[in-house]
Structure formats: C-alpha cells, structure tokens
Design an enzyme around this catalytic site. Sequence first.
Site, PDB file in Angstrom:
ATOM      1  N   LYS A  33       0.821  -1.245   0.002  1.00 41.09           N
ATOM      2  CA  LYS A  33       0.075  -0.158   0.154  1.00 41.09           C
ATOM      3  C   LYS A  33       0.768   1.197  -0.160  1.00 41.09           C
ATOM      4  O   LYS A  33       1.663   1.440   0.921  1.00 41.09           O
ATOM      5  CB  LYS A  33      -0.880  -0.054   1.123  1.00 41.09           C
ATOM      6  CG  LYS A  33      -1.782   1.453   1.196  1.00 41.09           C
ATOM      7  CD  LYS A  33      -2.535   1.454   2.498  1.00 41.09           C
ATOM      8  CE  LYS A  33      -3.167   2.767   2.696  1.00 41.09           C
ATOM      9  NZ  LYS A  33      -3.826   2.788   4.054  1.00 41.09           N
ATOM     10  N   GLY A  50      -8.331   8.699  10.223  1.00 37.99           N
ATOM     11  CA  GLY A  50      -8.903   8.739  11.321  1.00 37.99           C
ATOM     12  C   GLY A  50      -9.869   9.784  12.083  1.00 37.99           C
ATOM     13  O   GLY A  50     -10.123   9.771  12.988  1.00 37.99           O
ATOM     14  N   ALA A  91      -9.707   5.133   4.726  1.00 35.96           N
ATOM     15  CA  ALA A  91      -9.574   6.276   5.584  1.00 35.96           C
ATOM     16  C   ALA A  91     -10.990   7.203   5.812  1.00 35.96           C
ATOM     17  O   ALA A  91     -11.876   7.410   4.833  1.00 35.96           O
ATOM     18  CB  ALA A  91      -8.570   7.126   5.010  1.00 35.96           C
ATOM     19  N   GLY A  92     -11.177   7.377   6.944  1.00 37.06           N
ATOM     20  CA  GLY A  92     -12.413   8.451   7.380  1.00 37.06           C
ATOM     21  C   GLY A  92     -13.420   7.613   7.680  1.00 37.06           C
ATOM     22  O   GLY A  92     -14.554   8.209   7.930  1.00 37.06           O
ATOM     23  N   ASN A 123      -9.405   1.114  10.034  1.00 42.46           N
ATOM     24  CA  ASN A 123      -8.703   0.719  11.193  1.00 42.46           C
ATOM     25  C   ASN A 123      -9.026   1.441  12.740  1.00 42.46           C
ATOM     26  O   ASN A 123      -9.839   0.846  13.296  1.00 42.46           O
ATOM     27  CB  ASN A 123      -7.019   1.009  11.095  1.00 42.46           C
ATOM     28  CG  ASN A 123      -6.206   0.618  12.274  1.00 42.46           C
ATOM     29  OD1 ASN A 123      -5.231   0.725  11.921  1.00 42.46           O
ATOM     30  ND2 ASN A 123      -6.736  -0.017  13.345  1.00 42.46           N
ATOM     31  N   THR A 124      -9.209   2.851  12.620  1.00 40.18           N
ATOM     32  CA  THR A 124      -9.537   3.276  13.872  1.00 40.18           C
ATOM     33  C   THR A 124     -10.956   3.219  14.224  1.00 40.18           C
ATOM     34  O   THR A 124     -11.309   3.163  15.092  1.00 40.18           O
ATOM     35  CB  THR A 124      -9.080   5.164  13.393  1.00 40.18           C
ATOM     36  OG1 THR A 124      -7.911   5.059  13.147  1.00 40.18           O
ATOM     37  CG2 THR A 124      -9.401   5.685  14.950  1.00 40.18           C
TER      38      THR A 124
END
EC number: 2.8.1.10
Length: 258
Positions: free
Chosen positions: A98, A159, A185-186, A207-208
């Site tokens: 990535k 995040g 992301a996001g 992830n987050t």
Amino acid sequence: MIMLNIGPFSFHSRLLLGTGKFPDFDVQQKAIDVSEAEVLTFAVRRMDIFDAKQPNLLEKLDVKKYTLLPNTAGAKNAEEAVRIAKLAKASGLCDMIKVEVIGDDRTLLPDPVETLKASEMLLEEGFIVLPYTSDDVVLARKLQELGVHAIMPGASPIGSGLGIVNPLNLSFIIEQATVPVIVDAGIGSPADAAFAMELGADGVLLNTAVSGAKDPIKMAQAMKLSIEAGRLGFEAGRIARKRCATASSPLEGMSVVE
C-alpha cells in the site's frame, strides 16, 4: 457474492483491516477473528522486522491465515516510499504494497505527485501496487493508467471518522475504474462502510473505526456485516429514485366489498 480480486490474489472478504491502535493484542486478535478479514495492513516503519528481540505483530499473528499488506506510512516522498517497500519485501513479506505518501501533516492527505511517482517506480520493481489517494477523479485515472492493481481513495481524512464527505467524486472514481476501488480512511461507522459498498466500491479498508470503538470486537463484527450487506445491496440493484409516490400494492383488478 463475487470474490474480490487484486492482482493474483482472490478474497472472500471485502473488509481489509488495519492493525494499529488496538488496546492490546488480545482485543486485536479477537477483532480480527470476528471481522473475518483476510487482508491485514500495517506500517513497516512501526516495526523492527529485522530485530528478533523486538516484539511485533508478525510474531503474534498466525501469518499463514492472512495476506499481509505492508504500507509505506511515514514516507514524505517517492524515494522514501520505495525504500520502505523494498525493506518489507526483503523481510519476506508479500510483494503487495500500500503506497502512502503524505503531503500535509495536518490533514494527512496524500501527495499526488509523489504518489504517482512512487507507484510508477514500484510497478517497475514488480510490486503489486495499491496507492492511497484522495477523491481526486483525475488522479485516480492517472494511477489506473500507470497500471496499479487497485485504487484506494480516502472517504475523508485518516482517522477523522467523518465518513464519505464527497460521494459524488467517489462514485465517479468507481464508474471509471478498471481495477478494484478500495475505500480507505475516514470511515467512522458501519453505515459509512455500507454506503461505500452501495456506491459500488469493491472493498473497504479501515482501522480506527474498529480499534478506537468502545467495543472493538463488536464493531469489527458490525463492519463485517455492514460491508456484506452493502455489497449485496449493490449487486441486487436498488430501485430508481422518483419524485412522486408509487403504490406498492396493485389497485386494479381488486373487488371492493360495499
């Protein structure tokens, strides 16, 4: 459901899961298990993969069960990204990488010029390249034209949990894509993940949203189910939007008892 194909790899799960910021390894492992994710991503720079004395993710996971997706987080330019990717490859990890080249420390948005350059250099080195990019439609097309194996546009800043802030641009990227589109992301909630899939994304990397949840294990399961539901909904085909009502029950041919 149709399988997710990235380069030579095929996956049943369309959820790609990051491995950072979990409270502890036990929670991380349980969250991974219930998510049924087959691809796990991690930052190469956050592990000393050549120092056997330093504990790291690869020691604790049954890596044979997963496809590992190292990322170049921390790279500020193409040369740094290529160096990190080669380090991952030299350690015996997957040739899939990535590409993450951050151009702004406040927003953590990717540098478009360096991302293009790094992707081209890594393709020449024989890597399976998945670049993290913004929701810029033209940039996504240029990356695709280079020959990358998937495109990973952000839904919103890393995040942030803001969800998909520009669904129109994301839909344009998906419509023109000839390679898988993985929304990255996001993502903040299962609804965000389902929406990405309903738009036609091929997968979601997060992830987050899981590691930072009050209950990461439950959230991992929720994300799994929402991504499956969103994909099924996309494959089924939603009804057309209309400005006026349409009766759902037939009115003709019905006898009316007075």
